[in-house]
Design an enzyme around this catalytic site. Structure first.
Site, PDB file in Angstrom:
ATOM      1  N   HIS A 132       0.869  -1.188   0.000  1.00  0.00           N
ATOM      2  CA  HIS A 132       0.000   0.000   0.000  1.00  0.00           C
ATOM      3  C   HIS A 132       0.907   1.241   0.000  1.00  0.00           C
ATOM      4  O   HIS A 132       2.016   1.200   0.542  1.00  0.00           O
ATOM      5  CB  HIS A 132      -0.835  -0.052   1.281  1.00  0.00           C
ATOM      6  CG  HIS A 132      -1.925   0.960   1.393  1.00  0.00           C
ATOM      7  ND1 HIS A 132      -1.695   2.268   1.744  1.00  0.00           N
ATOM      8  CD2 HIS A 132      -3.268   0.852   1.227  1.00  0.00           C
ATOM      9  CE1 HIS A 132      -2.846   2.917   1.789  1.00  0.00           C
ATOM     10  NE2 HIS A 132      -3.813   2.081   1.475  1.00  0.00           N
ATOM     11  N   ASP A 209       2.911  -4.643   8.017  1.00  0.00           N
ATOM     12  CA  ASP A 209       1.720  -3.813   7.885  1.00  0.00           C
ATOM     13  C   ASP A 209       0.516  -4.748   8.045  1.00  0.00           C
ATOM     14  O   ASP A 209       0.165  -5.494   7.131  1.00  0.00           O
ATOM     15  CB  ASP A 209       1.741  -3.135   6.510  1.00  0.00           C
ATOM     16  CG  ASP A 209       0.431  -2.416   6.200  1.00  0.00           C
ATOM     17  OD1 ASP A 209      -0.498  -2.467   7.033  1.00  0.00           O
ATOM     18  OD2 ASP A 209       0.341  -1.824   5.113  1.00  0.00           O
ATOM     19  N   GLN A 212      -4.787  -5.205   6.992  1.00  0.00           N
ATOM     20  CA  GLN A 212      -5.817  -6.123   6.489  1.00  0.00           C
ATOM     21  C   GLN A 212      -5.793  -7.462   7.216  1.00  0.00           C
ATOM     22  O   GLN A 212      -6.696  -8.279   7.043  1.00  0.00           O
ATOM     23  CB  GLN A 212      -5.631  -6.363   4.980  1.00  0.00           C
ATOM     24  CG  GLN A 212      -5.750  -5.118   4.137  1.00  0.00           C
ATOM     25  CD  GLN A 212      -7.153  -4.509   4.175  1.00  0.00           C
ATOM     26  OE1 GLN A 212      -8.128  -5.152   4.572  1.00  0.00           O
ATOM     27  NE2 GLN A 212      -7.258  -3.249   3.773  1.00  0.00           N
ATOM     28  N   LYS A 235     -10.563  -0.563  10.336  1.00  0.00           N
ATOM     29  CA  LYS A 235     -10.744  -1.797   9.538  1.00  0.00           C
ATOM     30  C   LYS A 235     -11.105  -2.973  10.441  1.00  0.00           C
ATOM     31  O   LYS A 235     -11.403  -4.060   9.969  1.00  0.00           O
ATOM     32  CB  LYS A 235      -9.474  -2.087   8.747  1.00  0.00           C
ATOM     33  CG  LYS A 235      -9.159  -0.961   7.753  1.00  0.00           C
ATOM     34  CD  LYS A 235      -8.036  -1.293   6.854  1.00  0.00           C
ATOM     35  CE  LYS A 235      -7.449  -0.075   6.191  1.00  0.00           C
ATOM     36  NZ  LYS A 235      -8.075   0.283   4.920  1.00  0.00           N
ATOM     37  N   CYS A 372      -4.746   2.449  -3.684  1.00  0.00           N
ATOM     38  CA  CYS A 372      -3.503   2.968  -3.077  1.00  0.00           C
ATOM     39  C   CYS A 372      -2.357   1.969  -3.252  1.00  0.00           C
ATOM     40  O   CYS A 372      -1.547   1.765  -2.339  1.00  0.00           O
ATOM     41  CB  CYS A 372      -3.685   3.300  -1.602  1.00  0.00           C
ATOM     42  SG  CYS A 372      -4.884   4.586  -1.311  1.00  0.00           S
TER      43      CYS A 372
END
Ligand SMILES: Cc1ncc(COP(=O)(O)O)c(C=O)c1O
Length: 414
Positions: A132, A209, A212, A235, A372
């Site tokens: 991202h 990261d 998600q 999220k 993104c």
């Protein structure tokens, strides 16, 4: 009862069957069911999170860490309990959790504070093709400031970060590897333990990261062996405006402040200021109090269902969506077969934006665009994809509505 509902029942948890009713956002303005397939962008909020946030902003509201009155002391306890809740949820310790505005700010914090203090010109960092922008641009800003080099790990043909290639690319000049745990476009999942072993073998640190991954997979930062882990609450069914950076205590200890202000200090004079220990050192100013309470409520909500059940639920929906989309023949699917909650695809001869607009008329919300992740779009050879992403509240009716909408789009475009 579905398989994941019976798993939940066996664990004494709630099932998925009635969960939609707990999300007031899942209806259209006209009161019809809304097929929300954009959870990877941001998740809808359960009533429990909304109620906790309203209480924190209303009857319970006060500042934290400063007030001498009882309401503020209570709010401070609740705020710090939220930090503990985050730590328990991802397997860290509470003094290792820094509240940030979200994953983006957490990565910028690491780049500016850790990177600024520990990297030297000529040092290298390794990213991947599927990152991202928020795990690319902060490192480019640091590169331009400090003269470091960025390398990009390629993907396997089915869209996983190619860890064999990473092993070949890593050298003793690499100080950091920064990879997504789950791709926001392809749903591909990183083998974090393996990535950590590769990074550590050359003396580099691993930043993951987890934006998600945290809503979809069990996360245990200590067991996975990474050094930094970041995510955003919105999220994870929580509020916007808050997220977290986890880093091992000794790493945080050795990081300088990155923003100055109230709450992050030990003692201030005009000659010299000393700083609070982590995590306060990295939390300048009045924090996101209401949002932290909302985040804790979101974790309670997720745990009342069980993250293993959520993983199974979303993996099953993803597999079903891929199988049914493939049957349409006119659809190109991106990403690996085993993907977590996210399906990117292209419909022959139709721009994803047109598809998204027609689906919207059908009460189906997907994401259409570059997500993104422009370098990944370049790699896939497309300007944009259509993306359907699932959440706790998704079910087969969402997939059916998506397919109906695609069929209508095909008829419109001939
Ligand atoms: C994989 C990934 N990383 C980082 C981000 C940035 O998250 P935020 O905008 O909440 O900071 C996102 C958001 O879409 C994401 O999907």
């Amino acid at each position: 009862m579905s398989e994941t509902d019976s798993l939940g029942a066996a664990l004494g948890l709630r099932g998925f069957a009635d969960i939609r009713g707990e999300f007031p956002g899942l209806v259209t303005a006209g009161g019809a069911p809304w097929h929300y397939l954009d959870t990877a962008a941001t998740a809808q909020k359960p009533q429990a999170v909304i109620d906790a946030s309203v209480r924190a902003m209303g009857a319970d509201y006060a500042t934290v860490h400063r007030g001498v009155y009882a309401r503020s002391a209570d709010m401070t306890l609740a705020f710090e309990a939220a930090r503990r809740r985050v730590a328990q949820f991802i397997g860290g310790r509470e003094n290792e959790i820094v509240f940030t505005r979200g994953a983006t700010e957490a990565i910028n914090l690491v780049a500016q504070s850790w990177g600024g203090a520990h990297l030297n010109p000529g040092d290298r960092i390794l990213l991947s093709t599927l990152e991202h922008h928020s795990n690319i641009v902060p490192w480019q800003l640091l590169r331009d400031r400090m003269g470091i080099e960025i390398d990009v790990c390629p993907l396997t043909p089915d869209g996983l970060i190619d860890l064999e290639a990473a092993e070949r690319m890593l050298t003793s000049r690499h100080r950091l590897v920064a990879f997504a745990h789950v791709s926001n476009v392809l749903g591909s999942m990183l083998h974090v333990e393996q990535a950590a072993a590769l990074a550590h073998a050359v003396g580099a640190k691993l930043l993951v990261d987890g934006c998600q991954a945290v809503p979809r997979l069990p996360v245990d930062v200590a067991a996975m062996g990474c050094d930094f882990y970041v995510f955003s609450a919105h999220k994870l069914y929580g509020p916007t405006g808050i997220g977290a950076l986890w880093a091992r205590a000794e790493i945080l200890e050795a990081m300088p402040p990155w923003q100055g202000g109230g709450a992050m200090i030990d003692r201030v004079t005009f000659e010299r200021t000393t700083y609070a220990p982590p995590p306060a050192r990295f939390e300048a100013g009045t924090p996101a109090i209401v949002e932290a309470i909302g985040l804790a409520a979101a974790i309670d909500f997720v745990e009342s269902i069980g993250i293993d059940a959520i993983t199974a639920h979303e993996m099953a929906l993803t597999a079903q969506a891929r199988a049914e989309l493939r049957r349409l023949n006119s659809v190109t699917l991106f990403g690996p077969e085993q993907s977590s909650g996210i399906v990117s695809f292209a419909l022959d001869g139709v721009h994803p934006h047109d598809l998204g607009t027609i689906l919207d008329e059908e009460g189906v919300a997907i994401r259409a665009g570059h997500h993104c992740a422009q370098p990944l779009m370049d790699h896939l050879g497309v300007p944009a994809t259509a993306r359907a992403s699932f959440g706790i509240y998704s079910d087969e009716s969402d997939i059916a509505a998506l397919l109906r909408g695609i069929e209508r789009t095909k008829r419109i475009f001939g």
